[in-house]
Design a protein around this motif. Structure first.
Motif, mmCIF file in Angstrom:
data_model
loop_
_atom_site.group_PDB
_atom_site.id
_atom_site.type_symbol
_atom_site.label_atom_id
_atom_site.label_comp_id
_atom_site.label_asym_id
_atom_site.label_seq_id
_atom_site.Cartn_x
_atom_site.Cartn_y
_atom_site.Cartn_z
ATOM 1 N N PHE A 81 2.208 9.896 16.787
ATOM 2 C CA PHE A 81 2.147 10.402 15.420
ATOM 3 C C PHE A 81 1.623 9.306 14.485
ATOM 4 O O PHE A 81 2.397 8.665 13.782
ATOM 5 N N PRO A 82 0.301 9.051 14.511
ATOM 6 C CA PRO A 82 -0.250 7.997 13.654
ATOM 7 C C PRO A 82 -0.224 8.414 12.187
ATOM 8 O O PRO A 82 -0.203 9.608 11.862
ATOM 9 N N ALA A 83 -0.216 7.380 11.346
ATOM 10 C CA ALA A 83 -0.344 7.627 9.908
ATOM 11 C C ALA A 83 -1.822 7.710 9.574
ATOM 12 O O ALA A 83 -2.598 6.804 9.897
ATOM 13 N N ALA A 84 -2.233 8.793 8.944
ATOM 14 C CA ALA A 84 -3.630 8.973 8.552
ATOM 15 C C ALA A 84 -3.768 8.614 7.081
ATOM 16 O O ALA A 84 -3.126 9.222 6.223
ATOM 17 N N LEU A 85 -4.575 7.585 6.806
ATOM 18 C CA LEU A 85 -4.722 7.082 5.442
ATOM 19 C C LEU A 85 -6.176 7.156 5.004
ATOM 20 O O LEU A 85 -7.104 7.007 5.812
ATOM 21 N N GLU A 86 -6.365 7.378 3.720
ATOM 22 C CA GLU A 86 -7.713 7.399 3.136
ATOM 23 C C GLU A 86 -8.170 5.966 2.882
ATOM 24 O O GLU A 86 -7.468 5.179 2.246
ATOM 25 N N VAL A 87 -9.341 5.627 3.396
ATOM 26 C CA VAL A 87 -9.906 4.296 3.173
ATOM 27 C C VAL A 87 -10.651 4.310 1.844
ATOM 28 O O VAL A 87 -11.628 5.055 1.680
ATOM 29 N N VAL A 88 -10.176 3.499 0.885
ATOM 30 C CA VAL A 88 -10.744 3.536 -0.466
ATOM 31 C C VAL A 88 -11.758 2.427 -0.727
ATOM 32 O O VAL A 88 -12.337 2.381 -1.814
ATOM 33 N N GLY A 89 -11.964 1.551 0.247
ATOM 34 C CA GLY A 89 -12.952 0.498 0.032
ATOM 35 C C GLY A 89 -12.674 -0.726 0.876
ATOM 36 O O GLY A 89 -11.772 -0.730 1.721
ATOM 37 N N ASP A 90 -13.482 -1.749 0.645
ATOM 38 C CA ASP A 90 -13.375 -2.999 1.395
ATOM 39 C C ASP A 90 -12.934 -4.119 0.469
ATOM 40 O O ASP A 90 -13.288 -4.148 -0.713
ATOM 41 N N VAL A 91 -12.178 -5.076 1.053
ATOM 42 C CA VAL A 91 -11.801 -6.297 0.330
ATOM 43 C C VAL A 91 -12.240 -7.480 1.188
ATOM 44 O O VAL A 91 -11.669 -7.735 2.250
ATOM 45 N N ALA A 92 -13.265 -8.170 0.731
ATOM 46 C CA ALA A 92 -13.783 -9.317 1.466
ATOM 47 C C ALA A 92 -13.212 -10.612 0.902
ATOM 48 O O ALA A 92 -12.715 -10.659 -0.225
ATOM 49 N N ALA A 93 -13.261 -11.677 1.704
ATOM 50 C CA ALA A 93 -12.846 -12.984 1.216
ATOM 51 C C ALA A 93 -13.697 -13.350 0.008
ATOM 52 O O ALA A 93 -14.921 -13.177 0.016
ATOM 53 N N GLY A 94 -13.053 -13.807 -1.043
ATOM 54 C CA GLY A 94 -13.759 -14.152 -2.267
ATOM 55 C C GLY A 94 -13.887 -13.017 -3.246
ATOM 56 O O GLY A 94 -14.468 -13.186 -4.324
ATOM 57 N N ALA A 95 -13.342 -11.847 -2.902
ATOM 58 C CA ALA A 95 -13.431 -10.700 -3.804
ATOM 59 C C ALA A 95 -12.679 -10.988 -5.095
ATOM 60 O O ALA A 95 -11.519 -11.392 -5.075
ATOM 61 N N ALA A 96 -13.341 -10.769 -6.229
ATOM 62 C CA ALA A 96 -12.732 -11.073 -7.526
ATOM 63 C C ALA A 96 -12.002 -9.885 -8.115
ATOM 64 O O ALA A 96 -11.066 -10.051 -8.897
ATOM 65 N N ASP A 97 -12.418 -8.681 -7.759
ATOM 66 C CA ASP A 97 -11.836 -7.478 -8.370
ATOM 67 C C ASP A 97 -11.610 -6.434 -7.287
ATOM 68 O O ASP A 97 -12.337 -5.439 -7.198
ATOM 69 N N PRO A 98 -10.588 -6.661 -6.413
ATOM 70 C CA PRO A 98 -10.404 -5.749 -5.280
ATOM 71 C C PRO A 98 -9.953 -4.359 -5.735
ATOM 72 O O PRO A 98 -9.400 -4.179 -6.817
ATOM 73 N N VAL A 99 -10.215 -3.380 -4.874
ATOM 74 C CA VAL A 99 -9.819 -2.001 -5.156
ATOM 75 C C VAL A 99 -8.303 -1.889 -5.188
ATOM 76 O O VAL A 99 -7.584 -2.716 -4.630
ATOM 77 N N ARG A 100 -7.783 -0.851 -5.854
ATOM 78 C CA ARG A 100 -6.341 -0.592 -5.879
ATOM 79 C C ARG A 100 -5.988 0.382 -4.754
ATOM 80 O O ARG A 100 -6.710 1.338 -4.500
ATOM 81 N N VAL A 101 -4.851 0.092 -4.103
ATOM 82 C CA VAL A 101 -4.364 0.947 -3.021
ATOM 83 C C VAL A 101 -3.223 1.808 -3.559
ATOM 84 O O VAL A 101 -2.184 1.292 -3.987
ATOM 85 N N GLY A 102 -3.439 3.130 -3.554
ATOM 86 C CA GLY A 102 -2.414 4.065 -4.015
ATOM 87 C C GLY A 102 -1.715 4.741 -2.859
ATOM 88 O O GLY A 102 -1.982 4.458 -1.687
ATOM 89 N N PRO A 103 -0.806 5.676 -3.131
ATOM 90 C CA PRO A 103 -0.102 6.404 -2.071
ATOM 91 C C PRO A 103 -1.089 7.081 -1.125
ATOM 92 O O PRO A 103 -2.063 7.704 -1.563
ATOM 93 N N GLY A 104 -0.857 6.931 0.179
ATOM 94 C CA GLY A 104 -1.695 7.571 1.191
ATOM 95 C C GLY A 104 -3.039 6.901 1.361
ATOM 96 O O GLY A 104 -3.919 7.457 2.017
ATOM 97 N N GLN A 105 -3.202 5.714 0.805
ATOM 98 C CA GLN A 105 -4.495 5.030 0.877
ATOM 99 C C GLN A 105 -4.396 3.690 1.614
ATOM 100 O O GLN A 105 -3.306 3.139 1.808
ATOM 101 N N ALA A 106 -5.544 3.167 2.035
ATOM 102 C CA ALA A 106 -5.653 1.844 2.663
ATOM 103 C C ALA A 106 -6.982 1.227 2.255
ATOM 104 O O ALA A 106 -7.934 1.953 1.915
ATOM 105 N N ALA A 107 -7.034 -0.096 2.272
ATOM 106 C CA ALA A 107 -8.286 -0.811 2.009
ATOM 107 C C ALA A 107 -8.596 -1.704 3.201
ATOM 108 O O ALA A 107 -7.721 -2.433 3.686
#
Length: 440
Positions: A81-107
């Motif tokens: 029973f895996p958790a299925a999450l919505e991928v909202v974006g990428d966060v790379a090393a050096g990222a200055a303004d990373p995306v926000r992770v909300g309920p049911g989401q992953a980055a």
């Protein structure tokens, strides 16, 4: 003249090893501090406490390649029973303004990248399908098949606790803490720390510049053919290497012939790049011992405290020694005997501590230990002399290497310790206890 020049010294007077060393260390002072770039400061002694201006790491960041998630969203996740999450974006090393992770989401997040707002933990890519919908993925496969920026869903097959795989801000050192204290010798780890906290330069005692020269018309450069009566110059190589091992920037000067004027000129020419001068040879009572003659006039006689004094020490090997200061800057000079073993033992006892004093170190001497003598016969030593014999030390025992001759270079090359026989001891039986100076 050096600080102990007022000590009575007649032609038959003997200085003890300790008196000679005390005179040297009373004269030599740490070099004036300078500001150096980090790599130029390697091997130098720090003269100031260094505090941390910004916490290290300066922000919460991921210790793994994977996905930044909320703990509640992956609670109870399993392969069935895996958790299925919505991928909202990428966060790379050096990222200055990373995306926000909300309920049911992953980055999607890379190692060293800042933990995005809303996320509470990182799940490694190996715990997911890598956004492929094909079951748990290996890290390599996931990274190669899931392009950066690809959005959609990721399946997570394991739960994660809060702060899992997150390096917390300040978990290494916090702003205001002491990073390095004055007196620290700067090696690679210390330089790494200084760079990590943003220090581009540092204030240190510089490594002393030591000039080594040997004397003797019989000396020939290694690699050249020997004529009758000649030998290869080994002392200047040994002492230059030993000075570098002690922490100095050492320069070797080619052997100087037995001519007082040539030697005097050579020494005067070398003063411009020397914080310490070391000569070897020409300090005993022989007819051709030109070091005494040359140094009798190279010191600034018009300046108080200048000049070199030649002494006889109550030691074997290394009885003849010279010490003083020369030139307008009162550069310390140690004149060592010419026999190879005498020269090296003298370096360990007198020159090495002087180099380390110039560096600003407090630990000046080689470590010492007590050891059981492992030998086939008793060690003999002349009364009234402190004898230093070569030996090999292991597991609390020391075995003599070679004899007492001061020319035995091969035996010296096999030794890793000096066996010390005190002035009042004429014999040490096998199984007896001795003090050893550890050279390794």
């Amino acid at each position: 003249m050096s600080s102990a020049a007022t000590r009575p010294a007649g032609p038959d007077d003997l200085w003890s090893v300790d008196e000679h060393l005390d005179d040297i260390l009373a004269t030599v002072r740490p070099l004036e501090p300078i500001e150096l770039q980090l790599l130029d400061a390697q091997g130098c002694v720090l003269v100031e406490n260094v505090t941390v201006p910004v916490s290290l790491p300066p922000f919460d960041n991921s210790s793994m390649d994977g996905y930044a998630v909320r703990v509640a969203d992956v609670a109870g996740a399993s392969e069935e029973f895996p958790a299925a999450l919505e991928v909202v974006g990428d966060v790379a090393a050096g990222a200055a303004d990373p995306v926000r992770v909300g309920p049911g989401q992953a980055a999607r997040i890379m190692t060293g990248a800042p933990l995005p707002p809303g996320a509470e933990a990182v799940v490694p890519v190996e715990w997911t399908d890598g956004g492929l919908g094909e079951g748990p993925a290996s890290g390599m496969r996931a990274r190669s098949l899931a392009p950066e920026g690809a959005e959609g869903q990721v399946h997570v097959y394991r739960p994660a606790e809060a702060r899992a795989h997150v390096r917390a801000e300040g978990s290494d050192v916090r702003a205001g803490e002491l990073a390095l204290k004055a007196g620290t010798v700067l090696g690679a780890p210390q330089i790494a720390l200084l760079a990590a906290i943003g220090r581009g330069t540092v204030r240190v005692h510089p490594r002393p510049r030591v000039v080594v020269l040997s004397t003797g018309s019989e000396l020939v450069q290694p690699g050249e053919e020997l004529a009758p009566g000649q030998i290869h110059d080994s002392n200047s190589f040994a002492l230059t290497a030993a000075a570098r091992d002690a922490g100095a920037i050492a320069y070797r000067v080619g052997a100087v012939a037995d001519d007082a004027e040539t030697l005097r000129t050579t020494i005067e020419d070398q003063l411009i790049r020397a914080d310490l001068l070391v000569t070897t040879g020409g300090v005993s009572v022989g007819a051709y011992d030109v070091v005494k003659e040359a140094l009798s006039s190279v010191g600034d006689e018009d300046e108080p405290g200048g000049g070199v004094e030649f002494r006889r020490l109550a030691m074997q090997p290394g009885k003849p020694q010279g010490f003083g200061t020369i030139g307008p800057d009162h550069t310390p000079l140690l004149a060592l005997p010419g026999n190879p073993v005498s020269s090296y033992v003298s370096f360990e006892l007198f020159v090495r501590p002087a180099i380390r004093a110039l560096m600003g170190l407090t630990e000046l001497h080689r470590p010492r230990a007590r050891a059981v003598l492992k030998a086939d016969a008793a060690l003999r030593s002349p009364r009234g002399r402190r004898q230093f014999l070569r030996g090999r030390y292991a597991d609390g025992e020391v075995t003599p290497v070679g004899g007492a001759g001061s020319h035995l270079i091969a035996a010296l090359a096999k030794a890793d310790a000096l066996i010390v026989v005190p002035e009042d001891t004429e014999s040490v039986e096998p199984g007896g206890e001795v003090e050893v100076v550890l050279l390794g």
